[in-house]
Design a protein around this motif. Structure first.
Motif, PDB file in Angstrom:
ATOM      1  N   LYS A 470       0.832  -1.189   0.000  1.00  0.00           N
ATOM      2  CA  LYS A 470       0.000   0.000   0.000  1.00  0.00           C
ATOM      3  C   LYS A 470       0.873   1.248   0.000  1.00  0.00           C
ATOM      4  N   GLY A 471       0.721   2.060  -1.030  1.00  0.00           N
ATOM      5  CA  GLY A 471       1.450   3.326  -1.113  1.00  0.00           C
ATOM      6  C   GLY A 471       2.843   3.239  -1.713  1.00  0.00           C
ATOM      7  N   LYS A 515       0.440   6.564  -7.354  1.00  0.00           N
ATOM      8  CA  LYS A 515      -0.985   6.878  -7.237  1.00  0.00           C
ATOM      9  C   LYS A 515      -1.793   5.587  -7.294  1.00  0.00           C
ATOM     10  N   LYS A 516      -2.668   5.423  -6.366  1.00  0.00           N
ATOM     11  CA  LYS A 516      -3.470   4.210  -6.270  1.00  0.00           C
ATOM     12  C   LYS A 516      -4.204   3.943  -7.581  1.00  0.00           C
ATOM     13  N   GLY A 517      -4.099   2.684  -8.031  1.00  0.00           N
ATOM     14  CA  GLY A 517      -4.785   2.279  -9.255  1.00  0.00           C
ATOM     15  C   GLY A 517      -4.008   2.545 -10.530  1.00  0.00           C
ATOM     16  N   GLN A 518      -2.911   3.259 -10.448  1.00  0.00           N
ATOM     17  CA  GLN A 518      -2.115   3.591 -11.641  1.00  0.00           C
ATOM     18  C   GLN A 518      -1.136   2.452 -11.948  1.00  0.00           C
ATOM     19  N   ALA A 547      -0.256   0.259  -8.561  1.00  0.00           N
ATOM     20  CA  ALA A 547      -0.133   0.741  -7.176  1.00  0.00           C
ATOM     21  C   ALA A 547      -1.418   0.519  -6.400  1.00  0.00           C
ATOM     22  N   LYS A 548      -1.255   0.211  -5.100  1.00  0.00           N
ATOM     23  CA  LYS A 548      -2.399   0.024  -4.210  1.00  0.00           C
ATOM     24  C   LYS A 548      -2.605   1.263  -3.344  1.00  0.00           C
TER      25      LYS A 548
END
Length: 548
Positions: A470-471, A515-518, A547-548
């Motif tokens: 995460k992150g 960035k989350k989802g990227q 990315a999460k």
């Protein structure tokens, strides 16, 4: 009787003056045959961080212009990875060096000197290293068959890492070979007092080092590379043939009886093309260059026009030729002008690269250590010392006049990746032939160091992988070979748009700016450092993560 007494007194006076003069010269400390004043010093040599040992040496006129006793060095290095045996062959009067062998002392090694110069003479050593003849200048000591060699030549000859740690103190690391720090040499002004220097890859044009590369300077007999080019192009055009027998002119005869002659020739004498080309390129015969020029163009003046036209066509903007050999040329005037063929080191590099690429067989001639010219009844050896001192050197041309100084264009083929490419070094304006040989050897050694690291870098493979938290995205990689560092690149597209994110010596990188989802794409490349310059491996595989 009065006249006889007077005559005796005059002879006695002359004899006394002569005796005093000889005594002063021979008894004065520091007189040598090289024009340098020798100052005996006791060097401290620290081998592999052990206790220092004494090595006798001479400073030639100046501190750090140092020549060390080879026998003392042999004993100091005994038992190390760089140890060598040194014997003297009485019959051939040759110093025999055998690397990796045990040195047998003759007595007096590593003992302090007596502060006297002794019976020494400056000369080119008659020496072999592992059975191969080498040519280094230095001071031959008469009584113990020792040779005092300049420290840089010693390091080059035996591939030894040696440098000063303090005045009259030398540090040696036998685990390493001789490595050229070209940036430090440049800062020290090692090449800056030459008229021009260029080291580069003749096949690709890549310049590895240069100093005053665009300054126009006299080029002496390196001129003969242009003469060779025009002769070979005339053969290709069918104007002349390698089978021709050249009848020598009166002008050639006159040139061969000048003070700069190499081979005496005679009007009407017949010579083969092969012999004239070898005479021009190996012992640097000016009369042979003139004979070839006349054979190609009918006269020296017509050939010189061809030389200047060819230089212009090749884009050699600084080149000016007055003759086909490189000797001084005087104008027909009461107030005569002394002119010499000239060009920049960069233009000479371009010329040499072109000649070797177009006519690679030139190196069949320039690599010969000796020649036997039947049609000219002449035998001699090559004037290029690097043919003897550096493995792989195959030419190209020496040159010397008072104004040009000692010049040398050198060539050595080196492995570059999966290819063999020609490395060319141009050195204009050394003070002596000894300096010329040393500095050109240092240039070529740097090229060897550079391309050894280049090949190491290109052989490195990098295999990358990713993991996600995460992150952040973590990129890890495994490599083959020894890299000095790595660069990590990232993009939002697989094929384009990569930007550098990190330079590191580690084998992992945590990318926290995500960035989350990227989806992100990553690739890595390794590098080796050569004098602060990075040489890169091929790219790793492209890896991706969301990315999460």
């Amino acid at each position: 009787m009065k006249n006889q007494n007077s005559m005796r007194k005059r002879f006695a006076s002359l004899f006394l003056i002569l005796a005093v003069t000889v005594t002063m010269c021979l008894g004065m400390p520091g007189i040598s045959f090289a024009g340098d004043q020798l100052n005996p010093v006791d060097m401290k040599i620290i081998v592999d961080a052990k206790d220092p040992v004494t090595v006798k040496a001479y400073n030639a006129s100046y501190t750090y212009n140092t020549y060390v006793s080879m026998r003392d060095m042999a004993k100091a290095l005994s038992g190390t990875a760089k140890g060598f045996a040194m014997t003297f062959d009485e019959e051939s009067e040759t110093m025999v060096i055998e690397t990796g062998e045990v040195y047998t002392p003759v007595g007096g090694e590593n003992e302090p000197g007596d502060g006297q110069v002794g019976n020494v003479s400056f000369q080119m050593a008659k020496m072999t290293i592992d059975g191969k003849s080498v040519k280094y200048y230095g001071y031959k000591a008469g009584t113990d068959n020792d040779f005092y060699i300049k420290i840089v030549d010693f390091s080059l000859a035996l591939d030894i890492d040696a440098d000063y740690s303090a005045k009259n103190t030398l540090k040696i690391n036998t685990a390493n070979g001789f490595v050229v720090d070209i940036d430090q040499l440049d800062q020290d002004g090692y090449f800056s007092f030459l008229h021009g220097t260029v080291l580069g890859n003749g096949d690709t044009g890549k310049i590895l080092y240069s100093s005053k590369k665009d300054s126009k300077a006299a080029i002496a007999s390196t001129t003969k590379l242009m003469t060779y080019l025009l002769v070979m192009e005339a053969i290709d055009a069918g104007k002349i043939s390698m089978d021709d027998i050249v009848v020598l002119s009166k002008a050639v005869e006159e040139e061969s009886y000048s003070e700069d002659y190499v081979i005496h020739m005679h009007e009407g004498q017949k010579a083969t093309m092969t012999d004239l080309l070898e005479a021009m390129l190996v012992p640097s015969s000016n009369e042979a260059a003139l004979a070839l020029a006349e054979h190609v163009a009918g006269s020296e003046a017509a050939f010189v026009k061809m030389m200047n036209a060819r230089a212009k066509k090749m884009g050699l903007t600084t080149a000016v030729f007055y003759n086909p050999h490189g000797l001084p040329n005087y104008t027909a005037s009461a107030v005569t002008s002394k002119r010499q063929n000239s060009m920049s080191a960069m233009d000479l590099f371009t010329l040499a690269s072109y000649v070797v690429k177009k006519y690679p067989k030139i190196t069949d001639i320039t690599s010969k250590k000796s020649i036997d010219l039947k049609s000219l009844d002449f035998q001699t050896s090559n004037t290029n010392p690097l043919l003897y001192n550096m493995e792989g050197v195959i030419g190209l041309k020496t040159g010397t006049t008072n104004r040009a100084g000692s010049c040398l264009v050198s060539a050595i083929p080196l492995k570059v990746g999966n290819k063999t490419q020609m490395i060319i070094a141009v050195e204009l304006g050394a003070e002596t032939s000894a300096e010329r040989g040393e500095k050109s050897a240092v240039l070529l050694k740097y090229a060897q160091n550079y391309y050894a690291s280049y090949n190491e870098a290109k052989a490195i493979t990098v295999k990358a992988s990713t993991s996600v938290k995460k992150g952040s995205v973590t990129v890890k990689w495994k490599t083959t070979g020894n890299a000095d560092g790595y660069e990590v690149y990232r993009s939002l597209k697989k094929a384009t748009g990569y930007g550098k994110k990190k330079t590191t010596t580690k084998t992992s990188y945590v990318n926290a700016s995500v960035k989350k989802g990227q989806r992100y794409y990553y690739k890595v490349k390794a590098y080796k450092l050569v004098n602060g310059n990075k040489i890169y491996s091929s790219w790793s595989n492209v890896v991706t993560a969301v990315a999460k």
